[in-house]
Motif scaffolding. Structure first.
Motif, PDB file in Angstrom:
ATOM      1  N   GLN A 130       0.834  -1.206   0.000  1.00 32.62           N
ATOM      2  CA  GLN A 130       0.000   0.000   0.000  1.00 32.62           C
ATOM      3  C   GLN A 130       0.865   1.251   0.000  1.00 32.62           C
ATOM      4  OE1 GLN A 130      -2.943   0.188   3.108  1.00 32.62           O
ATOM      5  NE2 GLN A 130      -3.333   2.372   2.778  1.00 32.62           N
ATOM      6  N   ARG A 131       1.888   1.289   0.830  1.00 34.11           N
ATOM      7  CA  ARG A 131       2.779   2.451   0.858  1.00 34.11           C
ATOM      8  C   ARG A 131       3.490   2.623  -0.483  1.00 34.11           C
ATOM      9  NH1 ARG A 131       0.903   5.909   4.296  1.00 34.11           N
ATOM     10  NH2 ARG A 131       1.170   5.377   6.501  1.00 34.11           N
ATOM     11  N   ALA A 132       3.890   1.521  -1.080  1.00 31.08           N
ATOM     12  CA  ALA A 132       4.592   1.600  -2.365  1.00 31.08           C
ATOM     13  C   ALA A 132       3.695   2.192  -3.439  1.00 31.08           C
ATOM     14  CB  ALA A 132       5.065   0.209  -2.777  1.00 31.08           C
ATOM     15  N   ILE A 133       2.432   1.757  -3.479  1.00 34.36           N
ATOM     16  CA  ILE A 133       1.533   2.257  -4.507  1.00 34.36           C
ATOM     17  C   ILE A 133       1.170   3.709  -4.233  1.00 34.36           C
ATOM     18  CG2 ILE A 133      -0.771   1.746  -3.580  1.00 34.36           C
ATOM     19  CD1 ILE A 133       0.509   0.750  -7.066  1.00 34.36           C
ATOM     20  N   GLU A 134       1.138   4.115  -2.962  1.00 33.82           N
ATOM     21  CA  GLU A 134       0.902   5.516  -2.631  1.00 33.82           C
ATOM     22  C   GLU A 134       2.058   6.392  -3.114  1.00 33.82           C
ATOM     23  OE1 GLU A 134       0.234   5.650   1.540  1.00 33.82           O
ATOM     24  OE2 GLU A 134      -1.866   5.004   1.406  1.00 33.82           O
ATOM     25  N   LEU A 135       3.284   5.874  -2.979  1.00 33.07           N
ATOM     26  CA  LEU A 135       4.446   6.634  -3.448  1.00 33.07           C
ATOM     27  C   LEU A 135       4.423   6.800  -4.964  1.00 33.07           C
ATOM     28  CD1 LEU A 135       7.303   5.218  -1.193  1.00 33.07           C
ATOM     29  CD2 LEU A 135       6.474   7.580  -1.264  1.00 33.07           C
ATOM     30  N   VAL A 176       2.778  12.517   5.810  1.00 30.33           N
ATOM     31  CA  VAL A 176       2.198  11.342   6.473  1.00 30.33           C
ATOM     32  C   VAL A 176       2.521  11.365   7.967  1.00 30.33           C
ATOM     33  CG1 VAL A 176       2.311   8.825   6.646  1.00 30.33           C
ATOM     34  CG2 VAL A 176       2.143   9.920   4.407  1.00 30.33           C
ATOM     35  N   LEU A 177       3.716  11.818   8.334  1.00 26.48           N
ATOM     36  CA  LEU A 177       4.117  11.864   9.741  1.00 26.48           C
ATOM     37  C   LEU A 177       3.237  12.784  10.562  1.00 26.48           C
ATOM     38  CD1 LEU A 177       8.031  11.835   9.581  1.00 26.48           C
ATOM     39  CD2 LEU A 177       6.523  10.046  10.461  1.00 26.48           C
ATOM     40  N   VAL A 178       2.715  13.854   9.949  1.00 26.86           N
ATOM     41  CA  VAL A 178       1.838  14.789  10.673  1.00 26.86           C
ATOM     42  C   VAL A 178       0.372  14.524  10.355  1.00 26.86           C
ATOM     43  CG1 VAL A 178       3.621  16.557  10.788  1.00 26.86           C
ATOM     44  CG2 VAL A 178       2.024  16.558   8.855  1.00 26.86           C
ATOM     45  N   GLU A 179       0.091  13.314   9.798  1.00 30.89           N
ATOM     46  CA  GLU A 179      -1.265  12.874   9.476  1.00 30.89           C
ATOM     47  C   GLU A 179      -1.913  13.750   8.401  1.00 30.89           C
ATOM     48  OE1 GLU A 179      -3.539  12.561  13.052  1.00 30.89           O
ATOM     49  OE2 GLU A 179      -2.335  10.906  13.835  1.00 30.89           O
ATOM     50  N   GLY A 180      -1.086  14.189   7.476  1.00 35.96           N
ATOM     51  CA  GLY A 180      -1.599  14.931   6.326  1.00 35.96           C
ATOM     52  C   GLY A 180      -1.748  14.018   5.126  1.00 35.96           C
ATOM     53  N   ASN A 181      -2.360  14.527   4.057  1.00 33.67           N
ATOM     54  CA  ASN A 181      -2.546  13.782   2.819  1.00 33.67           C
ATOM     55  C   ASN A 181      -1.250  13.873   2.010  1.00 33.67           C
ATOM     56  OD1 ASN A 181      -3.215  13.136   0.059  1.00 33.67           O
ATOM     57  ND2 ASN A 181      -5.365  13.324   0.597  1.00 33.67           N
ATOM     58  N   GLY A 182      -0.535  12.750   1.916  1.00 36.20           N
ATOM     59  CA  GLY A 182       0.759  12.759   1.224  1.00 36.20           C
ATOM     60  C   GLY A 182       0.654  13.092  -0.242  1.00 36.20           C
ATOM     61  N   VAL A 207      -6.167   0.306  -6.641  1.00 33.55           N
ATOM     62  CA  VAL A 207      -5.394  -0.538  -5.721  1.00 33.55           C
ATOM     63  C   VAL A 207      -5.579  -0.054  -4.286  1.00 33.55           C
ATOM     64  CG1 VAL A 207      -3.073  -1.239  -5.043  1.00 33.55           C
ATOM     65  CG2 VAL A 207      -3.703  -1.211  -7.453  1.00 33.55           C
ATOM     66  N   LEU A 208      -5.562   1.260  -4.079  1.00 32.83           N
ATOM     67  CA  LEU A 208      -5.776   1.801  -2.740  1.00 32.83           C
ATOM     68  C   LEU A 208      -7.169   1.459  -2.219  1.00 32.83           C
ATOM     69  CD1 LEU A 208      -4.079   5.310  -3.062  1.00 32.83           C
ATOM     70  CD2 LEU A 208      -3.211   3.278  -1.908  1.00 32.83           C
ATOM     71  N   ALA A 209      -8.166   1.532  -3.103  1.00 33.01           N
ATOM     72  CA  ALA A 209      -9.519   1.143  -2.707  1.00 33.01           C
ATOM     73  C   ALA A 209      -9.571  -0.340  -2.374  1.00 33.01           C
ATOM     74  CB  ALA A 209     -10.511   1.482  -3.820  1.00 33.01           C
ATOM     75  N   TYR A 210      -8.845  -1.134  -3.132  1.00 26.41           N
ATOM     76  CA  TYR A 210      -8.843  -2.589  -2.943  1.00 26.41           C
ATOM     77  C   TYR A 210      -8.304  -2.974  -1.564  1.00 26.41           C
ATOM     78  CZ  TYR A 210      -7.891  -7.532  -3.840  1.00 26.41           C
ATOM     79  OH  TYR A 210      -7.864  -8.898  -3.764  1.00 26.41           O
ATOM     80  N   VAL A 211      -7.261  -2.281  -1.111  1.00 24.87           N
ATOM     81  CA  VAL A 211      -6.639  -2.654   0.163  1.00 24.87           C
ATOM     82  C   VAL A 211      -7.329  -2.012   1.353  1.00 24.87           C
ATOM     83  CG1 VAL A 211      -4.404  -3.035  -0.927  1.00 24.87           C
ATOM     84  CG2 VAL A 211      -4.928  -0.792   0.019  1.00 24.87           C
TER      85      VAL A 211
END
Length: 404
Positions: free
Chosen positions: A57-62, A239-245, A350-354
């Motif tokens: 999930q993190r990889a696909i977000e990047l 992401v560390l401050v809970e923002g939208n990356g 993919v993000l929706a899938y996970v």
């Protein structure tokens, strides 16, 4: 590790035969999607692909974060148009109308689905991405203002849709007791934090890079690494401050765009190459998901929905929003039709899938798989005839002076 080895092997093989395959209209996205189907999408996959892991999930977000950054920073030579190219209307009128029509189309075809799920599906399948038919942007037969409008729209629509997608997904997976107001506040808070992080890091990076160039501390070639590091840095900090990356990377790219004009557009070559590589990995993952989605066959309603979102849901709002501008009828029709779907839709799917429950996740993946596959076929086949038509019917080259 075997997945990385396979992807790198595919990349090497593709590079040595890419021109030959291009003569048969086999593009890199098609090749990698087919590889994903054959190697990771069968009952006994050669390369197992576990998309449910947090790492995946993190990889696909990047992937999406880097794409949004490059979209925001990419500057093309459209200056001689001396005015807007309909971007305000396309993004401010046509895009929201297209998402609304896609949601209504979903309600028409799938009346038993919730409105939130239909909204998620619409937000996934509506962003256009020129990667599958990138030759359009380089085809001199196409009017320059048409190419400019498509390029700018493709660069910004995913950045605008990203926070809405996160919000709608949150409404589907919200914990018991979370109200609509709580979810809306969380989404706005994440967007605000992301905008702040993206602005601060984008501004500071621009100042530091310019100072380094002016002082002779670094040469433009070495500053390519700065352009590569910035989207990853911005995403992680947000992401560390809970923002939208995603939003943070996009905003940082907007700030960094002016610096690109100073140090030269080739300073983005490295990050663009990395973005392209990540996109090919996303196409591979899409092939695996599509094979799983269609393992038991495809319902007619799924392709009916895909056809509606590729035609009516895009064509009508785009043509209507550009009516009364300098664009000719043929140019408006071309912009309305040439809206291919690609990596942005795949990443969102993919993000929706996970993140979504299994039944909802399968629904979104099915819709996306059908839409992207149909888009690859329809837009891939029609792009060349459209270009030939414009070559035979040159348009008046006047500047686009419409009010957005």
């Amino acid at each position: 590790m075997i997945a990385i080895l396979v992807l790198l092997t595919l990349l090497f093989l593709w590079t040595v035969v890419s021109d030959r395959l291009a003569r048969w209209s086999i593009t890199a996205p098609i090749a990698f999607a087919a590889a994903g189907i054959l190697l990771s999408g069968l009952d006994h996959p050669v390369v197992p692909l576990d998309v449910d892991t947090h790492t995946f999930q993190r990889a696909i977000e990047l992937v999406l974060a880097v794409m949004l950054f490059t979209d925001a920073t990419e500057a093309r030579d459209y200056a001689r148009l001396r005015g807007p190219v309909g971007e305000g209307r396309l993004l401010g009128i046509a895009l929201p109308a297209s998402v609304a029509l896609a949601t209504l189309a979903g309600a028409l075809v799938f009346p038993d689905r919730s409105w939130w799920l239909l909204a998620v599906a619409a937000l996934v399948v509506m962003p256009m991405d020129l990667a599958p038919v990138l030759m359009i942007l380089r085809d001199e037969r196409m009017p320059l203002r048409v190419r400019a409008a498509l390029n700018i729209e493709g660069g910004f629509n995913d950045g605008l849709i990203s926070p809405l997608f996160v919000f709608c997904v949150a409404n589907l997976v919200s914990a018991e007791g979370d109200t609509f107001g709580d979810l809306l506040l969380n989404a706005l808070q994440g967007a605000v934090y992301a905008a702040i992080v993206g602005s601060v890091l984008g501004y500071l990076a621009s100042r530091v890079v310019r100072r380094a160039l002016e002082s002779g501390w670094a040469k433009p070639a070495s500053l390519r690494l700065a352009g590569l590091a910035l989207p990853f840095l911005t995403y992680a900090a947000s992401v560390l401050v809970e923002g939208n990356g995603f939003v943070a990377a996009f905003v940082a790219g907007l700030w960094y765009a002016n610096t690109v004009l100073v140090i030269g557009s080739d300073s983005l070559d490295l990050v663009q190459d990395v973005s392209h590589l990540l996109a090919l990995a996303a196409w591979y993952a899409f092939g695996a998901l599509a094979a799983e989605a269609f393992a038991d066959g495809v319902a007619l309603q799924v392709f009916a929905y895909a056809l509606l979102v590729l035609t009516v849901a895009r064509f009508v709002p785009v043509v209507a929003s550009l009516t009364g501008t300098v664009f000719s009828r043929a140019e408006r029709a071309a912009i309305g039709w040439l809206g291919p779907r690609g990596v942005t839709s795949i990443v969102f799917a993919v993000l929706a899938y996970v993140q979504l429950p299994e039944e909802d996740a399968d629904f979104v993946v099915n819709m996306t798989s059908a839409t992207v596959l149909l888009s690859v076929i329809l837009h891939g086949v029609t792009a060349e005839p459209v270009a030939r038509w414009f070559a035979r019917h040159p348009q008046q080259p006047g500047p686009a002076r419409e009010t957005d």
